[in-house]
Scaffold this motif. Sequence first.
Motif, PDB file in Angstrom:
ATOM      1  N   HIS A  71       0.744  -1.044  -0.062  1.00 19.70           N
ATOM      2  CA  HIS A  71      -0.089   0.061   0.095  1.00 19.70           C
ATOM      3  C   HIS A  71       0.785   1.197  -0.026  1.00 19.70           C
ATOM      4  CE1 HIS A  71      -3.242  -2.787   0.623  1.00 19.70           C
ATOM      5  NE2 HIS A  71      -3.072  -2.756   1.814  1.00 19.70           N
ATOM      6  N   THR A  74       0.161   6.644   2.069  1.00 24.63           N
ATOM      7  CA  THR A  74      -1.031   7.207   2.587  1.00 24.63           C
ATOM      8  C   THR A  74      -2.202   6.328   3.155  1.00 24.63           C
ATOM      9  OG1 THR A  74      -1.640   7.371   0.109  1.00 24.63           O
ATOM     10  CG2 THR A  74      -0.684   9.327   0.985  1.00 24.63           C
ATOM     11  N   ALA A  75      -1.979   4.729   2.833  1.00 28.85           N
ATOM     12  CA  ALA A  75      -2.704   4.082   3.261  1.00 28.85           C
ATOM     13  C   ALA A  75      -2.948   3.988   4.930  1.00 28.85           C
ATOM     14  CB  ALA A  75      -2.177   2.643   2.579  1.00 28.85           C
ATOM     15  N   GLN A 159      -7.309  -1.822   0.183  1.00 26.02           N
ATOM     16  CA  GLN A 159      -7.042  -1.013   1.376  1.00 26.02           C
ATOM     17  C   GLN A 159      -8.376  -1.006   2.161  1.00 26.02           C
ATOM     18  OE1 GLN A 159      -4.769   2.641   0.843  1.00 26.02           O
ATOM     19  NE2 GLN A 159      -4.306   1.707  -1.104  1.00 26.02           N
ATOM     20  N   GLU A 206       1.536  10.443  -6.331  1.00 28.03           N
ATOM     21  CA  GLU A 206       0.638  11.403  -5.227  1.00 28.03           C
ATOM     22  C   GLU A 206       0.626  13.085  -5.469  1.00 28.03           C
ATOM     23  OE1 GLU A 206      -0.606   9.876  -2.723  1.00 28.03           O
ATOM     24  OE2 GLU A 206       0.253   7.989  -3.006  1.00 28.03           O
ATOM     25  N   GLY A 366      -9.835   8.314  -4.701  1.00 25.25           N
ATOM     26  CA  GLY A 366      -9.529   9.493  -4.148  1.00 25.25           C
ATOM     27  C   GLY A 366     -10.303   9.746  -2.979  1.00 25.25           C
ATOM     28  N   LEU A 369     -10.121   7.102  -0.139  1.00 25.82           N
ATOM     29  CA  LEU A 369      -9.026   6.997   0.742  1.00 25.82           C
ATOM     30  C   LEU A 369      -9.080   8.532   1.343  1.00 25.82           C
ATOM     31  CD1 LEU A 369      -6.026   6.153  -1.951  1.00 25.82           C
ATOM     32  CD2 LEU A 369      -7.326   4.655  -0.058  1.00 25.82           C
ATOM     33  N   HIS A 370      -9.596   9.532   0.972  1.00 27.17           N
ATOM     34  CA  HIS A 370      -9.677  10.592   1.804  1.00 27.17           C
ATOM     35  C   HIS A 370     -10.697  10.258   3.246  1.00 27.17           C
ATOM     36  CE1 HIS A 370      -9.985  14.640   3.140  1.00 27.17           C
ATOM     37  NE2 HIS A 370     -11.353  14.666   3.232  1.00 27.17           N
ATOM     38  N   ASN A 373      -8.370   8.009   5.443  1.00 27.18           N
ATOM     39  CA  ASN A 373      -6.981   8.290   5.967  1.00 27.18           C
ATOM     40  C   ASN A 373      -6.670   9.579   5.797  1.00 27.18           C
ATOM     41  OD1 ASN A 373      -5.704   8.156   3.381  1.00 27.18           O
ATOM     42  ND2 ASN A 373      -5.823   5.896   3.396  1.00 27.18           N
ATOM     43  N   ARG A 375      -6.317  11.180   2.931  1.00 23.90           N
ATOM     44  CA  ARG A 375      -5.521  11.765   1.761  1.00 23.90           C
ATOM     45  C   ARG A 375      -6.212  12.772   0.890  1.00 23.90           C
ATOM     46  NH1 ARG A 375      -5.407   9.938  -3.635  1.00 23.90           N
ATOM     47  NH2 ARG A 375      -3.544   9.611  -4.596  1.00 23.90           N
ATOM     48  N   PRO A 377      -4.606  14.969  -2.218  1.00 28.72           N
ATOM     49  CA  PRO A 377      -3.902  15.695  -2.991  1.00 28.72           C
ATOM     50  C   PRO A 377      -4.448  16.916  -3.591  1.00 28.72           C
ATOM     51  CG  PRO A 377      -4.345  13.620  -3.787  1.00 28.72           C
ATOM     52  CD  PRO A 377      -4.823  13.619  -2.258  1.00 28.72           C
TER      53      PRO A 377
END
Length: 420
Positions: A71, A74-75, A159, A206, A366, A369-370, A373, A375, A377
């Motif tokens: 991963h 950012t995981a 993830q 990233e 995205g 994942l935000h 955790n 994330r 960008p």
Amino acid sequence: MREARQYVRDVLRAAGREDLVETAELLVSELVTNALVHVGSGLEIAAWVEGDVLRVEVGDASPHAPLPRHHPVTAGTGRGLRLVSSMVDRWGTTPRGVGKVVWFELENGDHEPDLGDWDVADLEDDQSGRVVAPGGSLPRPLDVELLNVPLLLHTVWQQHADALLRELLLIRIGAGSNTDELWAHALASEAMSFLQENLPTPNVGEDADELMVSAVEPFVSSDREVLHVPAEIVDHFRVLDETLEAAVGMAEAGFLLTPPTQPEVQAFRHWICGEIQRQAIGEAPIPWSDVPTSAPAPAARIPLGWTSDEVSGSALAVMAADDTNRLIAASPSALELLGYAGPEELVGRRLVTIIPARFRQAHVAGFTLHLANGRAPLLDRWVTVPVLRKDGSEIDVRLLVAAEMLPAGRRVFVARLEPA
């Protein structure tokens, strides 16, 4: 878990090495958790101090050496063994009977945790090691043909599923789960590990500018992948699908910290588990197809507690979406820019409605994942992106998105749009 930490604590105190207690307890927790998540039950723990060195061994019934899940940094999961590797003086795996022992040695407790890269070559070469149910055999692998594979979606699903399985397992352990439930977790984890080791991972980076170029079709999908699935793990994918369905249900009910997942992530899990099971009985492959933009967003358990007046009444082109990926407000200027006559034509639909198809994998990844955790960008900076208008045409806009955390723990994303 508590008993394992207490056991190691007692060993250290008896040997006069209380200085190692804090580090050793953390390391033992990581090894035991990793074994429970990936194997299930039948763990054995041994610890002793020889000279000034603490040695701890965690044995389990799987011959499969622990392999890192690759991963990104950012995981929110997949770092347990990296933590162990960085904080011990020595560690490794040793075959024992039908299973293995994962061990570490610790001489001092002042190692700084390091979650950076590690060398897979340091691990034992155990490519043939598999979790096999008692009495299982190893017939010829099954060739499974996957068509139009969404590789970025697979990466984010791995993830999210990792986090769900870990939480579900810890809850079931705390509730005194039976051996069958723990064994189901081991089989589900083995299925996920097989997919991760055998499907390529797209390199999207990233950096925000890099993402806008690389995280789009066709770079995030594969026309065709062939998996050589060991016949004895085919049914693991049924177990994986069922176990994750239970975990998603618990997340939607608010029993897990991991947020509920987007329709695309759930659909991917059903599709890939289904393809392996269907092709195992001789059926032809069915290509992955995109989830309709009309698919409903995940249900929200907690009211949003947010008023839309500031956005819907703005003179600027402004839109807002909630943390289920649903559009909740749009100003008249934003609606006009996108070709909608009124808010009733757009508000309430999912955000993917205005995202071109070639960017949807990246958006779902995205967004997921935000929430998991943090994330982010593309938040809090101007980016130029294409958006879909009502008539299906595209226009480029400059976009600035900001996240607002609400008192109840939910989030709203407010975006300002300007013609590029």
